[in-house]
Motif scaffolding. Structure first.
Motif, PDB file in Angstrom:
ATOM      1  N   UNK A 229       0.840  -1.214   0.000  1.00  0.00           N
ATOM      2  CA  UNK A 229       0.000   0.000   0.000  1.00  0.00           C
ATOM      3  C   UNK A 229       0.868   1.254   0.000  1.00  0.00           C
ATOM      4  N   UNK A 230       1.864   1.269   0.897  1.00  0.00           N
ATOM      5  CA  UNK A 230       2.761   2.429   0.999  1.00  0.00           C
ATOM      6  C   UNK A 230       1.986   3.712   1.197  1.00  0.00           C
ATOM      7  N   UNK A 231       2.387   4.775   0.470  1.00  0.00           N
ATOM      8  CA  UNK A 231       1.596   6.010   0.506  1.00  0.00           C
ATOM      9  C   UNK A 231       0.716   6.118  -0.734  1.00  0.00           C
ATOM     10  N   UNK A 232       1.094   5.365  -1.779  1.00  0.00           N
ATOM     11  CA  UNK A 232       0.369   5.485  -3.054  1.00  0.00           C
ATOM     12  C   UNK A 232      -1.098   5.066  -2.927  1.00  0.00           C
ATOM     13  N   UNK A 233      -1.326   3.942  -2.266  1.00  0.00           N
ATOM     14  CA  UNK A 233      -2.692   3.402  -2.265  1.00  0.00           C
ATOM     15  C   UNK A 233      -3.425   3.640  -0.950  1.00  0.00           C
ATOM     16  N   UNK A 234      -2.827   4.459  -0.110  1.00  0.00           N
ATOM     17  CA  UNK A 234      -3.426   4.716   1.194  1.00  0.00           C
ATOM     18  C   UNK A 234      -4.890   5.161   1.092  1.00  0.00           C
TER      19      UNK A 234
END
Ligand code: FAD
Ligand code: 2HG
Ligand code: ZN
Length: 474
Positions: free
Chosen positions: A434-439
């Motif tokens: 997920x990281x920050x991209x798919x948050x």
């Protein structure tokens, strides 16, 4: 008791040695930008510990100084998971100095390895001892075991050996409060309460820092045959997969799908990587069989299954690699799709998984809607079809400025793709995390109860919200 930022830095310097606390902007730079060039962060310092005790001491100091931590491995994340925010108040803890292989247990077929060990180094060490460590992915020359476990990495061998999670028996973790959890157990059965190992695997640095792991090894196959197969459409690709599964069972170790557009792009950017199959097939499948019996047995199986595929019209052409270097060239072509896309310009990635039975409907429906709404849009479609993982990447029409196209249409395109993923009961993140991209997309797609439980776990294990805040959970 609190600790000022300067006292914190001085403490880290005395613990690690000054050269392992990077403060100079030029020295810090490579750790502050993600592989895709989407995110640029800042950091108070980059810390390079050598031991688990170092990591524990640093985490304790971070709690005292209220400095949050971004754990980092090879920095190959596809979703900005290892990039700090732009406050300049976080530290990056990169594990690259913790790379030793602590021990290899031949009879137990396990290895104990520190988190900073490069994946390829582990593969090569295992091979030299007659073992296979099966995790395999395009970034293997730079990603680290700790990063692989923290993202529960997948790659090309999942259909036979599973994700990173399935390959891990035990973990040593520094908790968010700086305690060391000694969990390096090399047991294949261990039902002693909640599985904490499985919580840390896939947690993307949000719950603690993985410092070492016990990983499974497997006997090296005696023979491997690799083929490229020309297939007319997705339903045939799936039938071909089922045919190989039925006829070769556990010998099938790779089944990668590459659309014509994805290989055209690879040949455009890397002209020596042209598809050796004639007539530019709509889909090219890379099949790999690994055998423990003999070269002849595997070759015979590959040929007879391919003959059946030709007879039933599932495949129109194939080339079986005649030697190791030809097999490697097939894999190199496959692994370079990502690099070709990066060179062509920024694209919108969708690392999704679907029940294999829904892949065709998903692709047909989503392609149709995207092409209707965004005239000339390019869909670069490839992936680990053998386990249902599609890389459904969207690039702007030729001639459009990628930055402008993505800025204007990114949300709408993600929404369309993820709505179809949802409709077909898939996942919006198969292997990259997920990281920050798919948050922003996670809550909608995991459901509020699951999301709330994840928050409770985060709060219980990291009450000060010190571990990689702003990733996975907002
Ligand atoms: P990083 O990018 O440094 O970190 C990733 C996440 O893990 C971050 O959240 C970070 O905080 C956390 N983390 C890192 N180390 C630790 C640690 N020791 N303890 C706790 N948390 C930690 N992924 C796949 O699954 N399959 C593929 O086929 C694949 N192919 C790729 C091909 C290319 C060319 C590239 C660039 C990437 C690819 N990836 C793939 C994505 C990426 O390589 C993997 O996610 C990899 O597992 C990340 O490892 P890393 O060491 O680079 O981790
Ligand atoms: C792969 O399978 C990686 O090559 C990267 O997971 C996928 O570039 C991508 O979208
Ligand atoms: Zn992949």
């Amino acid at each position: 008791m609190g600790m000022t930022p300067s006292a914190f830095i001085a403490h880290c310097q005395s613990l690690l040695g000054e050269q392992y606390v990077l403060l100079d902007e030029t020295d810090k730079a490579p750790y502050l930008r993600d592989w895709r060039n989407r995110y640029q962060g800042k950091a108070l310092a980059i810390l390079l510990p050598k031991t688990t005790e170092h990591v524990a001491e640093i985490v304790k100091a971070c709690n005292q100084a209220k400095v949050s931590i971004v754990p980092q491995g090879g920095n190959t994340s596809m979703c900005g998971a290892a990039t700090p925010n732009d406050s300049g108040q976080q530290v990056v803890i990169n594990l690259k100095r913790m790379q030793s292989i602590r021990g290899l247990d031949i009879s137990n077929q396990t290895v104990v390895v520190e988190a900073g060990c490069i994946l390829q180094t582990l593969q090569e060490t295992a091979r030299a001892q007659g073992f296979l460590f099966p995790l395999s992915l395009g970034a293997q020359g730079s990603c680290q075991i700790g990063g692989n476990l923290a993202t529960n990495a997948g790659g090309t061998n999942v259909l036979r050996y599973g994700n990173a999670r399935e390959l891990c028996l035990g973990l040593e973790v520094v908790t968010a409060q700086g305690e060391i959890m000694h969990g390096l157990r090399s047991l294949r059965k261990d039902n002693t309460g909640f599985d904490l190992r499985d919580l840390y695997i896939g947690s993307e640095g949000c719950l603690g820092i993985i410092t070492a792991a016990v990983l499974k090894l497997f006997p090296l196959p005696v023979a491997q045959w690799t083929a490229l197969v020309a297939v007319p459409d997705i339903p045939s690709t799936i039938q071909l997969l089922n045919l190989f599964q039925k006829r070769t069972a556990a010998l099938l170790t790779g089944f990668e799908m590459m659309s014509k557009d994805s290989l055209d792009l690879t040949a455009k950017q890397f002209p020596h990587m042209k598809n050796p199959l004639a007539n530019d097939p709509a889909y090219t499948v890379l099949v790999e069989l690994s055998d423990h019996e003999s070269e002849e047995h595997a070759r015979m199986l590959m040929e007879t299954v391919l003959e059946s595929a030709f007879e039933s019209g599932l495949a129109s052409d194939a080339v079986i690699a005649n030697n190791l270097s030809q097999a490697q060239s097939f894999w190199t072509m496959r692994e370079h799709i990502t690099m070709a896309q990066a060179q062509e310009g920024a694209n919108l990635k969708h690392d999704i998984s679907l029940p294999i039975s829904s892949l065709h409907a998903f692709i047909e429906e989503t392609d149709r809607v995207l092409r209707q709404k965004f005239d000339g849009v390019r869909i670069i479609n490839f992936g680990h079809l053998g386990d249902g993982n599609l890389h459904y990447n969207v690039a702007p029409p030729i001639g459009d400025d990628p930055q402008h196209f993505n800025r204007t249409h990114e949300k709408a395109i993600h929404d369309i793709v993820y709505a179809h993923v949802e409709k077909h009961h898939g996942s919006i993140s198969a292997e990259h995390g997920i990281g920050q991209l798919k948050l922003p997309d996670l809550e909608a797609h995991r459901g509020s109860i699951a999301h709330q439980l994840m928050r409770s776990v985060k709060h219980a294990l990291d009450p000060n919200n010190i571990m990689n805040p702003g990733k996975v959970l907002s």
